[in-house]
Design a protein around this motif. Structure first.
Motif, PDB file in Angstrom:
ATOM      1  N   ASP A  64       0.966  -1.774   8.548  1.00 49.47           N
ATOM      2  CA  ASP A  64       0.076  -1.396   7.461  1.00 49.47           C
ATOM      3  C   ASP A  64       0.859  -0.592   6.421  1.00 49.47           C
ATOM      4  OD1 ASP A  64      -2.034  -2.600   8.575  1.00 49.47           O
ATOM      5  OD2 ASP A  64      -3.071  -0.782   9.210  1.00 49.47           O
ATOM      6  N   GLY A  65       0.367  -0.661   5.186  1.00 43.56           N
ATOM      7  CA  GLY A  65       0.976   0.152   4.149  1.00 43.56           C
ATOM      8  C   GLY A  65       0.419   1.573   4.227  1.00 43.56           C
ATOM      9  N   ALA A  66       1.272   2.566   3.975  1.00 42.94           N
ATOM     10  CA  ALA A  66       0.806   3.957   3.966  1.00 42.94           C
ATOM     11  C   ALA A  66       1.477   4.664   2.797  1.00 42.94           C
ATOM     12  CB  ALA A  66       1.133   4.651   5.276  1.00 42.94           C
ATOM     13  N   LEU A  67       0.721   5.530   2.155  1.00 40.49           N
ATOM     14  CA  LEU A  67       1.307   6.310   1.060  1.00 40.49           C
ATOM     15  C   LEU A  67       0.618   7.662   0.992  1.00 40.49           C
ATOM     16  CD1 LEU A  67      -0.830   6.394  -1.546  1.00 40.49           C
ATOM     17  CD2 LEU A  67      -0.117   4.015  -1.742  1.00 40.49           C
ATOM     18  N   THR A  68       1.286   8.576   0.291  1.00 42.34           N
ATOM     19  CA  THR A  68       0.712   9.899   0.066  1.00 42.34           C
ATOM     20  C   THR A  68       0.695  10.129  -1.441  1.00 42.34           C
ATOM     21  OG1 THR A  68       1.728  10.636   2.110  1.00 42.34           O
ATOM     22  CG2 THR A  68       0.921  12.343   0.626  1.00 42.34           C
ATOM     23  N   THR A  69      -0.433  10.606  -1.932  1.00 42.88           N
ATOM     24  CA  THR A  69      -0.495  10.922  -3.363  1.00 42.88           C
ATOM     25  C   THR A  69      -0.711  12.415  -3.534  1.00 42.88           C
ATOM     26  OG1 THR A  69      -2.891  10.699  -3.566  1.00 42.88           O
ATOM     27  CG2 THR A  69      -1.577   8.688  -3.843  1.00 42.88           C
ATOM     28  N   GLY A  70      -0.260  12.901  -4.680  1.00 36.17           N
ATOM     29  CA  GLY A  70      -0.527  14.288  -5.033  1.00 36.17           C
ATOM     30  C   GLY A  70      -1.907  14.414  -5.658  1.00 36.17           C
ATOM     31  N   PRO A  71      -2.267  15.627  -6.070  1.00 31.02           N
ATOM     32  CA  PRO A  71      -3.614  15.837  -6.627  1.00 31.02           C
ATOM     33  C   PRO A  71      -3.853  15.053  -7.912  1.00 31.02           C
ATOM     34  CG  PRO A  71      -2.252  17.811  -6.854  1.00 31.02           C
ATOM     35  CD  PRO A  71      -1.495  16.867  -5.980  1.00 31.02           C
ATOM     36  N   ASP A  72      -2.771  14.713  -8.623  1.00 25.59           N
ATOM     37  CA  ASP A  72      -2.940  13.972  -9.879  1.00 25.59           C
ATOM     38  C   ASP A  72      -2.818  12.464  -9.688  1.00 25.59           C
ATOM     39  OD1 ASP A  72      -0.362  14.067  -9.103  1.00 25.59           O
ATOM     40  OD2 ASP A  72       0.450  14.793 -11.015  1.00 25.59           O
ATOM     41  N   GLY A  73      -2.785  11.999  -8.448  1.00 23.09           N
ATOM     42  CA  GLY A  73      -2.727  10.559  -8.182  1.00 23.09           C
ATOM     43  C   GLY A  73      -1.320  10.001  -8.189  1.00 23.09           C
ATOM     44  N   VAL A  74      -0.321  10.872  -8.370  1.00 24.53           N
ATOM     45  CA  VAL A  74       1.067  10.390  -8.362  1.00 24.53           C
ATOM     46  C   VAL A  74       1.507  10.143  -6.925  1.00 24.53           C
ATOM     47  CG1 VAL A  74       3.454  11.047  -8.812  1.00 24.53           C
ATOM     48  CG2 VAL A  74       1.685  11.495 -10.511  1.00 24.53           C
ATOM     49  N   ILE A  75       2.176   9.027  -6.726  1.00 21.18           N
ATOM     50  CA  ILE A  75       2.609   8.673  -5.375  1.00 21.18           C
ATOM     51  C   ILE A  75       3.817   9.528  -5.000  1.00 21.18           C
ATOM     52  CG2 ILE A  75       3.548   6.825  -3.938  1.00 21.18           C
ATOM     53  CD1 ILE A  75       1.984   4.863  -5.716  1.00 21.18           C
ATOM     54  N   LEU A 116      -3.776  11.078   1.972  1.00 25.27           N
ATOM     55  CA  LEU A 116      -3.119  10.018   2.743  1.00 25.27           C
ATOM     56  C   LEU A 116      -3.923   8.733   2.556  1.00 25.27           C
ATOM     57  CD1 LEU A 116      -2.442  11.858   6.112  1.00 25.27           C
ATOM     58  CD2 LEU A 116      -0.938  11.636   4.138  1.00 25.27           C
ATOM     59  N   VAL A 117      -3.211   7.653   2.277  1.00 22.41           N
ATOM     60  CA  VAL A 117      -3.895   6.379   2.040  1.00 22.41           C
ATOM     61  C   VAL A 117      -3.265   5.310   2.932  1.00 22.41           C
ATOM     62  CG1 VAL A 117      -4.573   4.634   0.338  1.00 22.41           C
ATOM     63  CG2 VAL A 117      -4.295   7.023  -0.371  1.00 22.41           C
ATOM     64  N   ARG A 118      -4.111   4.542   3.578  1.00 22.16           N
ATOM     65  CA  ARG A 118      -3.602   3.411   4.372  1.00 22.16           C
ATOM     66  C   ARG A 118      -4.137   2.117   3.752  1.00 22.16           C
ATOM     67  NH1 ARG A 118      -6.194   3.133   9.876  1.00 22.16           N
ATOM     68  NH2 ARG A 118      -7.677   1.838   8.738  1.00 22.16           N
ATOM     69  N   LEU A 119      -3.246   1.146   3.586  1.00 17.78           N
ATOM     70  CA  LEU A 119      -3.659  -0.140   3.025  1.00 17.78           C
ATOM     71  C   LEU A 119      -3.379  -1.248   4.035  1.00 17.78           C
ATOM     72  CD1 LEU A 119      -2.061   1.583   0.492  1.00 17.78           C
ATOM     73  CD2 LEU A 119      -3.331  -0.158  -0.744  1.00 17.78           C
ATOM     74  N   THR A 120      -4.401  -1.985   4.379  1.00 20.71           N
ATOM     75  CA  THR A 120      -4.266  -3.061   5.369  1.00 20.71           C
ATOM     76  C   THR A 120      -4.412  -4.407   4.675  1.00 20.71           C
ATOM     77  OG1 THR A 120      -5.281  -1.615   6.997  1.00 20.71           O
ATOM     78  CG2 THR A 120      -5.162  -3.959   7.556  1.00 20.71           C
ATOM     79  N   ASP A 121      -3.434  -5.256   4.898  1.00 21.34           N
ATOM     80  CA  ASP A 121      -3.453  -6.594   4.295  1.00 21.34           C
ATOM     81  C   ASP A 121      -4.602  -7.406   4.898  1.00 21.34           C
ATOM     82  OD1 ASP A 121      -3.025  -9.077   3.301  1.00 21.34           O
ATOM     83  OD2 ASP A 121      -1.061  -9.389   4.234  1.00 21.34           O
ATOM     84  N   LEU A 122      -5.543  -7.809   4.034  1.00 23.82           N
ATOM     85  CA  LEU A 122      -6.687  -8.597   4.525  1.00 23.82           C
ATOM     86  C   LEU A 122      -6.469 -10.097   4.387  1.00 23.82           C
ATOM     87  CD1 LEU A 122      -9.785  -6.612   3.208  1.00 23.82           C
ATOM     88  CD2 LEU A 122      -8.827  -6.645   5.506  1.00 23.82           C
ATOM     89  N   SER A 123      -5.378 -10.472   3.695  1.00 25.22           N
ATOM     90  CA  SER A 123      -5.201 -11.919   3.472  1.00 25.22           C
ATOM     91  C   SER A 123      -5.032 -12.651   4.799  1.00 25.22           C
ATOM     92  CB  SER A 123      -4.017 -12.177   2.546  1.00 25.22           C
ATOM     93  OG  SER A 123      -2.850 -11.602   3.071  1.00 25.22           O
ATOM     94  N   ILE A 124      -4.358 -12.012   5.767  1.00 21.76           N
ATOM     95  CA  ILE A 124      -4.203 -12.645   7.084  1.00 21.76           C
ATOM     96  C   ILE A 124      -5.570 -12.747   7.761  1.00 21.76           C
ATOM     97  CG2 ILE A 124      -3.183 -12.357   9.361  1.00 21.76           C
ATOM     98  CD1 ILE A 124      -0.855 -10.924   7.942  1.00 21.76           C
ATOM     99  N   HIS A 125      -6.337 -11.628   7.655  1.00 15.12           N
ATOM    100  CA  HIS A 125      -7.681 -11.650   8.252  1.00 15.12           C
ATOM    101  C   HIS A 125      -8.555 -12.700   7.573  1.00 15.12           C
ATOM    102  CE1 HIS A 125      -6.962  -7.995  10.559  1.00 15.12           C
ATOM    103  NE2 HIS A 125      -6.309  -7.567   9.498  1.00 15.12           N
ATOM    104  N   ARG A 126      -8.446 -12.752   6.222  1.00 21.64           N
ATOM    105  CA  ARG A 126      -9.259 -13.728   5.494  1.00 21.64           C
ATOM    106  C   ARG A 126      -8.901 -15.142   5.921  1.00 21.64           C
ATOM    107  NH1 ARG A 126     -10.940 -10.711   0.910  1.00 21.64           N
ATOM    108  NH2 ARG A 126     -12.216  -9.183   1.985  1.00 21.64           N
TER     109      ARG A 126
END
Lengths: 94, 491
Positions: B59-70, B140-150
């Protein structure tokens, strides 16, 4: 980003350790405030490729390197002390 | 060994580094190892397992600051988006998406379109949670690829659809793998198979017996194993077979290739179409055509005979024309009846009513018909219609129907003792009076001839001056009161 007063900065971090995260946020904030439109930041994550530490002989993380304008300068830490950063980078507060 | 110069930049850097580590300004250091080269050592070792997990998860994971900057991205997100981390850190979170970015609600999963390689939209599930890292508010943001699920959902839906179609098919349909094993079977195929078909070889589930020498030849060259392989790999159409477990039914065996999206043959679809009813209809049609040929020849012979006899008894062309037309019309009526009743026959009183309909009077006393219900079999309809035609023609020319007050009484009874015969009496009254010594004309002879030769019966005729009387007896093979017509009518 080129020009005589342009700043080329490289920040070495280690994944998302607290000080790495803090350093990125603080650096963006300082640059936006004091170097708007004339800075370039490159984030180098040494967790992904530790060998990149060789280029600037990085020992402690986070470390900020001022590549331009010369001479090369380095600041170690999470950059939370804005005054120290401005002095270290030779930036004169507005 | 040289001493470091305290005023040199390198010394100053080293001094600052030591101080930073001492003051806790750093949380990781780089150490040089002989074999591995530079290695990053985290000063807070307890986080290491989680760091590895995040770095290695798909899965994709990222962290952003308070202003939305990655502030941070893991390898999984770099692979999802198609850019290295240094092109993602520092960007705004919203710029990762096609169209509107997802609204981040803590601990809630929402769907969004991630921009892959800058232009391809990829469906993702986005989960987020706020967190404080040091003194920085982060998310903290997690992004899961749904194209495989789709894709998996689409495949599963297509599979369900295909299975549903197969199960509902009224034909016996099985899907064979390339090695001849059944992977799917319709409901009808499961009924016909000698054992639960899925997993069996085709020849184990269905034991075929070919129909006809040509079809036998087409299948005879195959062993059981090679038949399975042939059905699984070659297009195959139209061989009539029976199943050893169901000899009453006939099936048409066909096979067609099953190809995947890359046009690669992945087996075949074999169909056993039940053509039993079609075969029966074909056989019935063949029988009907033969029967029709036979009847056409018969009727032509009858017409030829009637024509020849009418010629012999006619003294002029006009007489021939009138008589012959009348007899042909009688034949036509009889044929209409036979066609309408599908050559089963007709009730005797119904036949009489139809033939005598032109002579019925409005007051209903001119022609009376009375007798038990009798089904006149098909073979008797034509000759008896001819007889009725001659009787009514004679009556119209010389007898009861030639005068205004004349009457005809037709009665019959069934005599079971003599070959289940019908005994019919045609009694004319109050017609033109016969003079003594009346003789039989051709019509009369024809009646006698037809009854004796075609119906195997007998006739007696009495030329009473009050009116002619016919007594006609002939056997009827089928006797039944099945017709709804009344037992007697008066016309």
């Amino acid at each position: 980003m080129t020009g005589p007063d342009a700043y080329s900065l490289r920040l070495y971090v280690a994944g998302q350790t607290p000080k790495s995260i803090a350093a990125i946020g603080n650096l963006k904030q300082i640059c936006e405030q004091h170097l708007p439109g004339r800075y370039e930041i490159e984030i180098v994550d040494l967790m992904k490729d530790p060998a990149l530490a060789m280029r600037h002989q990085i020992v402690a993380i986070p470390t900020l390197i001022r590549q331009l304008p010369e001479p090369l300068k380095r600041i170690i830490g999470d950059l939370s002390n804005t005054e120290k950063v401005l002095v270290g980078l030779d930036i004169h507060p507005k | 060994m040289s001493q470091a110069d305290p005023k040199s930049p390198q010394f100053k850097d080293a001094e600052e580094t030591v101080a930073a580590i001492h003051q806790g300004d750093v949380d990781a250091v780089v150490v040089m190892r002989a074999l591995e080269g530079p290695q990053v050592i985290l000063l807070h070792g307890a986080e290491e397992p989680y760091r590895v997990l995040v770095e290695r998860m798909s899965d994709g994971a990222l962290t952003t600051g308070p202003d939305g900057v990655i502030l941070y991205v893991n390898n999984g997100l770099c692979e999802l988006i198609g850019y290295p981390s240094n092109r993602l850190v520092g960007r705004n979170f919203a710029s990762l998406f096609e169209g509107d970015p997802p609204e981040l609600v803590p601990e809630v999963t929402v769907e969004a379109s991630l921009s892959r390689n800058g232009d391809i939209a990829m469906p993702v599930a986005v989960w987020s949670r706020p967190l404080s890292i040091a003194d920085t508010r982060a998310t903290l943001v997690r992004l899961t690829d749904l194209s495989i699920h789709r894709r998996a959902e689409q495949i599963a839906a297509a599979e369900r659809f295909a299975r549903s179609v197969l199960e509902q098919a009224t034909e016996a349909i099985v899907v064979l793998s390339p090695d001849g094993h059944i992977t799917h079977a319709s409901w009808r195929a499961e009924q016909l198979a000698e054992r639960p078909p899925v997993g069996c070889r085709f020849s184990e589930a269905f034991q075929l017996e070919t129909q006809g020498s040509e079809d036998a030849g087409r299948l005879a060259g195959f062993s059981v194993e090679s038949l399975d392989t042939m059905l699984a790999t070659k297009p195959f159409h139209g061989v009539e077979v029976k199943l050893s477990g169901d000899r009453n039914s006939t099936f048409l065996l066909s096979a067609g290739p099953l190809v995947d999206e890359n046009k690669v043959n992945v087996g075949s679809i074999v169909t056993l179409t039940d053509i039993t009813e079609r075969k029966r209809a074909e056989e019935q049609q063949t029988t009907l055509v033969a029967e029709l040929n036979h009847r056409v020849k018969n009727i032509l012979a009858v017409v030829q005979s009637v024509a020849a006899q009418t010629v012999r008894s006619s003294d002029s062309l006009e007489t021939f024309s009138d008589t012959f037309a009348g007899r042909l019309k009688a034949l036509a009526i009889a044929h209409d009846i036979l066609t309408q009743t599908r050559w089963i026959g007709i009730g005797l009183n119904e036949l009489l009513a139809r033939v005598l309909a032109p002579y019925r009077s409005a007051e209903g006393t001119r022609v009376s018909i009375s007798g038990p219900a009798i089904l006149l079999p098909a073979h008797a309809v034509l000759p008896f219609s001819m007889v009725l035609h001659e009787l009514t023609t004679n009556a119209a020319k010389y007898g009861a129907l030639s005068t205004p007050r004349g009457k005809i009484e037709i009665t019959w009874q069934l005599n079971d003792s003599i070959n289940r015969s019908v005994e019919l009496v045609w009694q004319e009254r109050e017609g033109r009076r016969f003079k003594g010594g009346a003789t039989m004309g051709f019509g009369t002879k024809l009646i006698d001839y037809v009854i004796s030769h075609d119906l195997d019966g007998s006739t007696k005729v009495y030329f009473d001056p009050a009116g002619v009387r016919w007594e006609i007896t002939f056997p009827v093979s089928v006797l039944a009161g099945v017709r709804s017509a009344p037992d007697s009518t008066t016309a």
